[in-house]
Design a protein around this motif. Structure first.
Motif, PDB file in Angstrom:
ATOM      1  N   THR A 100       1.041  -1.281  -0.023  1.00 36.04           N
ATOM      2  CA  THR A 100       0.088   0.033  -0.070  1.00 36.04           C
ATOM      3  C   THR A 100       0.845   1.393   0.050  1.00 36.04           C
ATOM      4  OG1 THR A 100      -1.634  -1.251   1.275  1.00 36.04           O
ATOM      5  CG2 THR A 100      -1.926   1.045   1.006  1.00 36.04           C
ATOM      6  N   ALA A 118       0.564   6.227 -11.612  1.00 33.09           N
ATOM      7  CA  ALA A 118      -0.364   5.696 -10.795  1.00 33.09           C
ATOM      8  C   ALA A 118      -0.937   4.448 -11.507  1.00 33.09           C
ATOM      9  CB  ALA A 118      -1.560   6.777 -10.830  1.00 33.09           C
ATOM     10  N   ASP A 119      -1.337   4.574 -12.798  1.00 31.82           N
ATOM     11  CA  ASP A 119      -1.905   3.254 -13.545  1.00 31.82           C
ATOM     12  C   ASP A 119      -0.744   2.274 -13.669  1.00 31.82           C
ATOM     13  OD1 ASP A 119      -3.865   4.998 -14.181  1.00 31.82           O
ATOM     14  OD2 ASP A 119      -3.211   5.541 -16.146  1.00 31.82           O
ATOM     15  N   HIS A 143       1.476   1.332 -11.254  1.00 28.12           N
ATOM     16  CA  HIS A 143       1.533   0.716 -10.152  1.00 28.12           C
ATOM     17  C   HIS A 143       0.334  -0.091  -9.575  1.00 28.12           C
ATOM     18  CE1 HIS A 143       5.623   1.596  -8.671  1.00 28.12           C
ATOM     19  NE2 HIS A 143       5.593   2.600  -9.414  1.00 28.12           N
ATOM     20  N   ARG A 144      -0.942   0.535 -10.127  1.00 24.90           N
ATOM     21  CA  ARG A 144      -2.344  -0.183  -9.843  1.00 24.90           C
ATOM     22  C   ARG A 144      -2.390  -1.460 -10.706  1.00 24.90           C
ATOM     23  NH1 ARG A 144      -5.357   5.268  -8.999  1.00 24.90           N
ATOM     24  NH2 ARG A 144      -5.373   5.296  -6.590  1.00 24.90           N
ATOM     25  N   ASP A 145      -1.738  -1.319 -12.090  1.00 18.52           N
ATOM     26  CA  ASP A 145      -1.758  -2.504 -12.979  1.00 18.52           C
ATOM     27  C   ASP A 145      -0.722  -3.692 -12.193  1.00 18.52           C
ATOM     28  OD1 ASP A 145      -3.112  -1.317 -14.743  1.00 18.52           O
ATOM     29  OD2 ASP A 145      -1.633  -0.803 -15.980  1.00 18.52           O
ATOM     30  N   ASP A 177      -1.802  -0.918  -4.037  1.00 22.09           N
ATOM     31  CA  ASP A 177      -3.052  -0.288  -3.399  1.00 22.09           C
ATOM     32  C   ASP A 177      -2.394   1.204  -3.211  1.00 22.09           C
ATOM     33  OD1 ASP A 177      -5.155   0.787  -2.283  1.00 22.09           O
ATOM     34  OD2 ASP A 177      -5.201  -0.665  -0.478  1.00 22.09           O
ATOM     35  N   LEU A 178      -3.022   2.167  -3.909  1.00 23.18           N
ATOM     36  CA  LEU A 178      -2.412   3.414  -4.124  1.00 23.18           C
ATOM     37  C   LEU A 178      -3.566   4.090  -3.150  1.00 23.18           C
ATOM     38  CD1 LEU A 178      -1.163   4.685  -7.430  1.00 23.18           C
ATOM     39  CD2 LEU A 178       0.319   4.206  -5.360  1.00 23.18           C
TER      40      LEU A 178
END
Ligand SMILES: Cc1cc2nc3c(=O)[nH]c(=O)nc-3n(C[C@H](O)[C@H](O)[C@H](O)COP(=O)(O)OP(=O)(O)OC[C@H]3O[C@@H](n4cnc5c(N)ncnc54)[C@H](O)[C@@H]3O)c2cc1C
Length: 377
Positions: free
Chosen positions: A172, A194-195, A197-199, A203-204
């Motif tokens: 996270t 952001a995308d 890391h989410r991919d 958990d951002l």
């Protein structure tokens, strides 16, 4: 100003090491003493949040040179030796082991991580990342299934997130801004990070300051909320300091026998036309070389534009330039972030910063685009 007397370098990091090496390359034959507070010979820090953390490289690979090299070049690197004060009038430094006179003093004391009290008092194992020891301790703690809370969505926080995901930890990231890297990249390009890391399953949690409750479920906490320049020594000596040791384009401080380089130097930049303090690898090398030029009398203004690189997952990126306080009007991009990608930050019809991601052949063109009209869309 003569070049023959002892050159004393305070700080055995990359900037200090490069200054010493460049002095010898320029034919300087006088005494060179490097004081380093750490117990190691000079080393580079970028691998500490990348290859060393991932276990792909040993920390030994990060050393600038081995012991034999320093000896052969007659550079006296004193590890585990902290300079405690500077006597500008008497031109000498005081260390834990005595005094050392200088003709030229080069300050290269680097920066130290900013602490977060809320994390330090959380009762959890808390990691900061600056030294070899920090990196090896964090590497041991990043294990499959570990619940890792990272405070700070800057470069170090995101590189640690990538390393932690690679070993199968659950990650996270807590970032107070609306996007990670928002302040450096702006929303257009920060959104891609952001995308990314989410991919990869991170958990951002964005747009709100971290709380103690946020950390309560974590097995360990990593704090990456920036670093502060170590300017205490310079300030106590009476040098001019204002968010960094103030230096001119030749890296000279307010005392004519003292230079400052690397993370601590707030330099009057001849191309940008304002002061910048750059906490990046390339700047440590460039200013180390420029300091040696100043000492040996060739007076070459340090005019290189700020440069930064990062590796996260399969993404490798380089960023050139500096948007600065006046910001930018628009961002132009080319390509897809998952493949070769480029971006230009533009103000008043001129590129003020540019980056390439996974497009290494475009490295030179990206650098050269800064200061020019933007390329065709
Ligand atoms: C984990 C990590 C990853 C990074 N990754 C990147 C990256 O990918 N790309 C990039 O461009 N940059 C990166 N950086 C930034 C880059 O490493 C720094 O900009 C660079 O290390 C600055 O070099 P320096 O010599 O100015 O300072 P430092 O490397 O901080 O070295 C200063 C040295 O001086 C010593 N010292 C301080 N005070 C005294 C004293 N009084 N007496 C004696 N010694 C003293 C310190 O102990 C330290 O060893 C990263 C930094 C870190 C921490």
């Amino acid at each position: 100003m003569s070049a023959g007397g002892p050159v004393v370098i305070v700080g055995g990091g990359l900037a200090g090491a490069t200054a010493a090496e460049s002095l010898r390359e320029r034919g300087f034959e006088g005494e060179i003493v490097v004081f380093g507070a750490e117990s190691h010979l000079p080393y580079e820090r970028p691998p500490l949040s990348k290859a060393v953390l991932l276990g792909d490289k040993s920390s030994d690979d990060a050393f600038v040179h081995d012991e034999a090299w320093w000896r052969e070049h007659d550079i006296d690197v004193r590890t585990g030796s902290e300079v405690q004060s500077i006597d500008l009038a008497g031109r000498r430094v005081v260390t834990t082991r005595g005094e050392q006179p200088y003709e030229w003093l080069v300050l290269a004391t680097g920066s130290e991580p900013r602490h977060l009290r809320l994390a330090d008092e959380s009762g959890k194992p808390v990691h900061y990342l600056r030294t070899v020891e920090d990196s090896l301790a964090l590497k041991d703690a990043l294990t499959e299934g570990a619940r890792v809370a990272i405070v700070g969505g800057g470069w170090i926080g995101l590189e640690v997130a990538a390393a932690a995901r690679k070993v199968g930890a659950s990650v996270t990231v807590h970032e107070g801004a609306d996007l990670p890297l928002f302040a450096v990249l702006g929303p257009e390009v920060a959104q891609h990070f952001a995308d990314l890391h989410r991919d990869h399953g991170v958990d951002l949690r964005l747009g709100t300051p971290v709380t103690s409750e946020d950390l309560s479920d974590a097995d360990l906490v990593v704090v990456g909320i920036g670093a502060a320049p170590r300017t205490g020594l310079a300030e106590a000596a009476g040098l001019e300091v204002d968010d960094g040791v103030l230096v001119d384009e030749l890296l000279r401080t307010s005392d004519e026998h003292v230079l400052a380089i690397g993370d601590i130097a707030s330099q009057l930049h001849p191309v940008l036309g304002r002061r910048v303090r750059v906490e990046h690898w390339d700047n440590a090398i460039g200013q180390g070389k420029a300091a040696a030029a100043t000492i040996t009398g060739s007076a070459e203004p340090y005019a290189t534009l700020p440069y930064f690189f990062t590796d996260q997952y399969d993404l490798g990126m380089e960023y050139f330039g500096n948007v600065g306080p006046d910001g930018y009007d628009r961002v132009q991009t080319r390509g897809d972030f998952s493949g070769p990608f480029r971006a230009w930050w533009i103000r008043d019809g001129v590129v003020v910063a540019a980056m390439q991601a996974n497009d290494w052949d475009a490295s030179d063109a990206t650098r050269e685009s800064v200061g020019q009209a933007p390329p065709e869309a």
